[in-house]
Design a protein around this motif. Sequence first.
Motif, PDB file in Angstrom:
ATOM      1  N   CYS A  13       0.693  54.136  95.136  1.00  0.00           N
ATOM      2  CA  CYS A  13       0.753  55.021  93.968  1.00  0.00           C
ATOM      3  C   CYS A  13      -0.247  56.158  94.116  1.00  0.00           C
ATOM      4  O   CYS A  13      -1.223  56.056  94.856  1.00  0.00           O
ATOM      5  N   CYS A  14       0.014  57.217  93.387  1.00  0.00           N
ATOM      6  CA  CYS A  14      -0.880  58.361  93.375  1.00  0.00           C
ATOM      7  C   CYS A  14      -2.091  58.023  92.509  1.00  0.00           C
ATOM      8  O   CYS A  14      -1.945  57.591  91.374  1.00  0.00           O
ATOM      9  N   PRO A  15      -3.310  58.211  93.039  1.00  0.00           N
ATOM     10  CA  PRO A  15      -4.520  57.793  92.318  1.00  0.00           C
ATOM     11  C   PRO A  15      -5.111  58.866  91.416  1.00  0.00           C
ATOM     12  O   PRO A  15      -6.140  58.641  90.802  1.00  0.00           O
ATOM     13  N   LEU A  16      -4.491  60.038  91.347  1.00  0.00           N
ATOM     14  CA  LEU A  16      -5.173  61.159  90.693  1.00  0.00           C
ATOM     15  C   LEU A  16      -5.218  61.008  89.181  1.00  0.00           C
ATOM     16  O   LEU A  16      -4.425  60.284  88.582  1.00  0.00           O
ATOM     17  N   ASP A  17      -6.151  61.757  88.588  1.00  0.00           N
ATOM     18  CA  ASP A  17      -6.400  61.680  87.142  1.00  0.00           C
ATOM     19  C   ASP A  17      -5.323  62.492  86.417  1.00  0.00           C
ATOM     20  O   ASP A  17      -5.581  63.584  85.920  1.00  0.00           O
ATOM     21  N   CYS A  18      -4.141  61.935  86.376  1.00  0.00           N
ATOM     22  CA  CYS A  18      -2.964  62.612  85.834  1.00  0.00           C
ATOM     23  C   CYS A  18      -2.217  61.567  85.022  1.00  0.00           C
ATOM     24  O   CYS A  18      -2.171  60.406  85.419  1.00  0.00           O
ATOM     25  N   PRO A  19      -1.635  61.948  83.893  1.00  0.00           N
ATOM     26  CA  PRO A  19      -0.995  60.942  83.046  1.00  0.00           C
ATOM     27  C   PRO A  19       0.140  60.186  83.745  1.00  0.00           C
ATOM     28  O   PRO A  19       0.449  59.054  83.378  1.00  0.00           O
ATOM     29  N   ASP A  20       0.746  60.791  84.761  1.00  0.00           N
ATOM     30  CA  ASP A  20       1.997  60.233  85.293  1.00  0.00           C
ATOM     31  C   ASP A  20       1.828  59.040  86.229  1.00  0.00           C
ATOM     32  O   ASP A  20       2.777  58.275  86.421  1.00  0.00           O
ATOM     33  N   SER A  21       0.660  58.858  86.848  1.00  0.00           N
ATOM     34  CA  SER A  21       0.445  57.751  87.794  1.00  0.00           C
ATOM     35  C   SER A  21       1.723  57.377  88.536  1.00  0.00           C
ATOM     36  O   SER A  21       2.284  56.295  88.352  1.00  0.00           O
ATOM     37  N   CYS A  22       2.180  58.258  89.405  1.00  0.00           N
ATOM     38  CA  CYS A  22       3.440  58.047  90.118  1.00  0.00           C
ATOM     39  C   CYS A  22       3.331  56.888  91.108  1.00  0.00           C
ATOM     40  O   CYS A  22       2.332  56.759  91.819  1.00  0.00           O
ATOM     41  N   ALA A  23       4.405  56.106  91.174  1.00  0.00           N
ATOM     42  CA  ALA A  23       4.513  55.110  92.243  1.00  0.00           C
ATOM     43  C   ALA A  23       5.128  55.818  93.442  1.00  0.00           C
ATOM     44  O   ALA A  23       5.977  56.688  93.287  1.00  0.00           O
ATOM     45  N   VAL A  48      10.306  61.378  92.560  1.00  0.00           N
ATOM     46  CA  VAL A  48       9.745  62.725  92.705  1.00  0.00           C
ATOM     47  C   VAL A  48       8.217  62.713  92.621  1.00  0.00           C
ATOM     48  O   VAL A  48       7.647  62.177  91.674  1.00  0.00           O
ATOM     49  N   LEU A  49       7.575  63.327  93.608  1.00  0.00           N
ATOM     50  CA  LEU A  49       6.140  63.593  93.507  1.00  0.00           C
ATOM     51  C   LEU A  49       5.968  65.069  93.188  1.00  0.00           C
ATOM     52  O   LEU A  49       6.829  65.886  93.484  1.00  0.00           O
ATOM     53  N   CYS A  50       4.841  65.409  92.595  1.00  0.00           N
ATOM     54  CA  CYS A  50       4.686  66.776  92.068  1.00  0.00           C
ATOM     55  C   CYS A  50       4.286  67.786  93.132  1.00  0.00           C
ATOM     56  O   CYS A  50       4.057  67.456  94.293  1.00  0.00           O
ATOM     57  N   ALA A  51       4.155  69.017  92.699  1.00  0.00           N
ATOM     58  CA  ALA A  51       3.812  70.135  93.585  1.00  0.00           C
ATOM     59  C   ALA A  51       2.436  69.977  94.223  1.00  0.00           C
ATOM     60  O   ALA A  51       2.114  70.649  95.195  1.00  0.00           O
ATOM     61  N   LYS A  52       1.593  69.103  93.668  1.00  0.00           N
ATOM     62  CA  LYS A  52       0.263  68.921  94.233  1.00  0.00           C
ATOM     63  C   LYS A  52       0.278  67.878  95.345  1.00  0.00           C
ATOM     64  O   LYS A  52      -0.511  67.939  96.283  1.00  0.00           O
ATOM     65  N   VAL A  53       1.144  66.886  95.193  1.00  0.00           N
ATOM     66  CA  VAL A  53       0.956  65.652  95.957  1.00  0.00           C
ATOM     67  C   VAL A  53       2.062  65.363  96.975  1.00  0.00           C
ATOM     68  O   VAL A  53       1.913  64.492  97.816  1.00  0.00           O
ATOM     69  N   HIS A  54       3.161  66.122  96.975  1.00  0.00           N
ATOM     70  CA  HIS A  54       4.281  65.745  97.853  1.00  0.00           C
ATOM     71  C   HIS A  54       3.902  65.751  99.327  1.00  0.00           C
ATOM     72  O   HIS A  54       4.498  65.047 100.125  1.00  0.00           O
ATOM     73  N   SER A 181       1.814  66.975  83.318  1.00  0.00           N
ATOM     74  CA  SER A 181       2.390  65.630  83.219  1.00  0.00           C
ATOM     75  C   SER A 181       3.896  65.775  83.438  1.00  0.00           C
ATOM     76  O   SER A 181       4.702  65.414  82.585  1.00  0.00           O
ATOM     77  N   PRO A 182       4.259  66.325  84.613  1.00  0.00           N
ATOM     78  CA  PRO A 182       5.631  66.811  84.790  1.00  0.00           C
ATOM     79  C   PRO A 182       6.706  65.739  84.575  1.00  0.00           C
ATOM     80  O   PRO A 182       7.813  66.063  84.144  1.00  0.00           O
ATOM     81  N   HIS A 183       6.366  64.485  84.872  1.00  0.00           N
ATOM     82  CA  HIS A 183       7.408  63.454  84.730  1.00  0.00           C
ATOM     83  C   HIS A 183       7.753  63.163  83.276  1.00  0.00           C
ATOM     84  O   HIS A 183       8.806  62.613  82.981  1.00  0.00           O
ATOM     85  N   GLN A 184       6.854  63.522  82.369  1.00  0.00           N
ATOM     86  CA  GLN A 184       7.162  63.290  80.950  1.00  0.00           C
ATOM     87  C   GLN A 184       8.294  64.201  80.473  1.00  0.00           C
ATOM     88  O   GLN A 184       8.972  63.907  79.496  1.00  0.00           O
TER      89      GLN A 184
HETATM   90  S1  SF4 Z   1       2.550  64.000  88.863  1.00  0.00           S
HETATM   91 FE1  SF4 Z   1       1.548  64.427  90.820  1.00  0.00          FE
HETATM   92  S2  SF4 Z   1      -0.658  64.171  90.402  1.00  0.00           S
HETATM   93 FE2  SF4 Z   1       0.471  63.227  88.723  1.00  0.00          FE
HETATM   94  S3  SF4 Z   1       0.607  61.070  89.326  1.00  0.00           S
HETATM   95 FE3  SF4 Z   1       2.500  62.082  90.007  1.00  0.00          FE
HETATM   96  S4  SF4 Z   1       2.111  62.678  92.112  1.00  0.00           S
HETATM   97 FE4  SF4 Z   1       0.118  62.240  91.174  1.00  0.00          FE
END
Ligand code: SF4
Length: 651
Positions: A13-23, A48-54, A181-184
Amino acid sequence: MATPTGVRIVKGCCPLDCPDSCAWTVHVEDGRVARLEGARTHPVTRGVLCAKVHDYPLRLRAPDRLLHPLLRDGPKGAGRFRRIGWDEAVARIAERFGAIAAAHGGEALLPVAYMGSLGVVQRRAPLRLFHALGASRFHGSICGASGNALAAEGHPIGFDPEEMSECRLVVLWGANVLTTSPHQWRFIKAARSRHGARVVTIDPRRTVTARAGDEHIPIRPGSDAVLAAGLARIWLHEGLADLEFANSAAHDVEAFREQVEPWDPARVAGVCGIPAATVVGLAHAIAAAQPTAIRAGIGPQQTVHGEAFVRLLSALAIVGGHWRRRGGGLLVEAGPRLRDEPVGRPDLAAAPTRSFDFARLGATLTDPDLDPPVMGMMIWGTNPAVTQPDGGRVREGLAREDLFTVVVEHFMTDTAAFADIVLPSTMQLEHFDLQGAWGHRYVTANTPAVEAAGEALSHGEIVRRLARAMRLTHPALHETDAEMASAALPSRASLDAAMAAGWIKDAPGRWSPSAGAKLRLCGGVPLPPAAPAPGLLQLLTPKGHYFLNSSFANADRHRRAMKEPMLEIHPEDAAARGLADGQEVEIRGARGRLRVRLAATDAIRRGVVALCGKWWTADLGAASNINGLAPAAWSAAGQPAFNDVFIEVLP
Ligand code: SF4
Ligand SMILES: Nc1nc2c(c(=O)[nH]1)N[C@H]1C(S)=C(S)[C@@H](COP(=O)(O)OP(=O)(O)OC[C@H]3O[C@@H](n4cnc5c(=O)[nH]c(N)nc54)[C@H](O)[C@@H]3O)O[C@H]1N2
Ligand SMILES: Nc1nc2c(c(=O)[nH]1)N[C@H]1C(S)=C(S)[C@@H](COP(=O)(O)OP(=O)(O)OC[C@H]3O[C@@H](n4cnc5c(=O)[nH]c(N)nc54)[C@H](O)[C@@H]3O)O[C@H]1N2
Ligand SMILES: [Mo]
């Protein structure tokens, strides 16, 4: 799991301080990450992972990644270091921390940690060492302290964001969801298509999120409490309030009525800088849309009146009766049931120790009357030289020659440059961890996918090595990372289950009024901050689309996408100062100045400017940074007032 082609699939999972905590799903081939993708079956991530983390695997091999322990080799803060081995680094830290504790007492040591990684091991494990040493502690937050204070009173500040698809209206109140919080957004989209829900954005800037919604209300910053009071007044006058529900939840509905009574639409419009018809229209829209989801961001909390903002929004959700139905209510943040505090083992301290407000690090490090002063510090998962308020004093503190500072990091940040010893930390693809979330109800497990780069170590291993060197024998200091993590869950079995599945949903129930303790709605209706002198502009420092706070501000692709530090300004405000779009300008506050490029746009209110992204100092052409521009201020609950900043813009 191994596939016939020799590709191993690892869940993380993505560890960043973001509400979405993507798996995420990692495809590993020959010990390297061949592909990283969002977990397709995770109900929030959905592939989908975001523009920061893909392209996160590139971060593992970033040319500027810290790969070895470093020892300061120059004046404090100059950023000059030489490479040392782990044995030497550990021996030096053990010796210095031991000597400081012996000379000044354990409380002269201070851990400083935040949410750079949400993993319970990376975030909490080192606290075990400090509790065992009787070190000082910290409390409070530089993010959302107002919401936390309201929640501590019993106010509900969240519901399962997946429920948003069931609401009839979404109010995005100072929340730039498509960026932060793009996944929201998926659940908001579902509410639109299923129920024809409208999306209203309240933000001084016409953000990407505002453009994607149906209505944008360009409110004056800090005037949100006044708007909320105005909405409630209209409901109470027109019989649109759900008084039965409100009285079942709160003890002061009548006092609340009196509190909002002065806020007629014309007066609200004057203070908020929006038409009175907009106020009335919004009040009617929320009252008619049952339920409405009020999604509040962190931006509007970042003022000295942050608590009044969140309390009034909670009052709206309650007085409007929106908690009655799934999908409605106030959503500031929402997580699964996961107790990460026990991972830090506060019980290892022989006696209670003093605690400092995390959001006042500058004052703590420079207080001449502190007894004992902080003499030894370990910092991990945060970049306070950039992100803490009172930036000048933070740097003054970090620069103290008599303060022994260890920074555990991935990169040579502005903060790490002040260290005496820098330790290289593993990244999420290299270590085991477990985490909750603040924007959904899933606990996610992270299985390591590849070997650590260079000599980087997990925070669990750093604890074990330091404990051995300091001859600390408590078994909790020698547990494996997985054992440490399992303290966050009811049992080791539940950890194994989470690892096998990748994630488990563990959702507390929806809030409903309880017969017992009733809530307080009244907390005042403060006015927005006034400029200390005429002609000054209010500076907002919202989140950057391609940065995560100050993280990625050193990454090539992210920097190219963010271009350079840009100051959004209304064309009329620029023209009034004889400034043109694209021009290099100086921002001057009472305490500091920095250099940025002007981006003239009518997507921001007059009188307000915005600098997105937490750029590091080197990019701002100054010895200062955004948090060193103006005198710092905090709300009563300790929320830094990052947005109550007024500046001049000069050629
Ligand atoms: S939206 Fe991006 S930063 Fe946020 S948890 Fe998902 S991959 Fe990580
Ligand atoms: N891409 C990206 N995503 C992130 C982060 C990041 O740095 N980058 N950071 C993460 C973190 S730690 C957090 S806390 C969240 C924060 O998530 P958000 O709260 O969405 O982020 P902000 O950009 O701080 O603020 C949101 C909006 O509030 C507006 N705003 C500022 N002041 C006011 C005000 O007084 N009233 C109103 N109505 N609006 C106001 C800003 O213009 C901004 O567009 O995002 C997380 N996600
Ligand atoms: N002016 C202004 N200031 C702000 C804000 C604002 O909007 N305006 N926003 C505030 C908010 S909401 C927040 S949450 C804070 C965020 O402030 P910080 O917590 O300081 O967040 P970051 O800047 O992302 O710094 C996190 C650091 O942790 C490091 N890190 C990540 N993972 C690991 C790990 O596994 N191990 C170790 N050792 N290090 C790791 C990263 O490399 C990065 O340098 O900033 C606050 N400051
Ligand atoms: Mo935050």
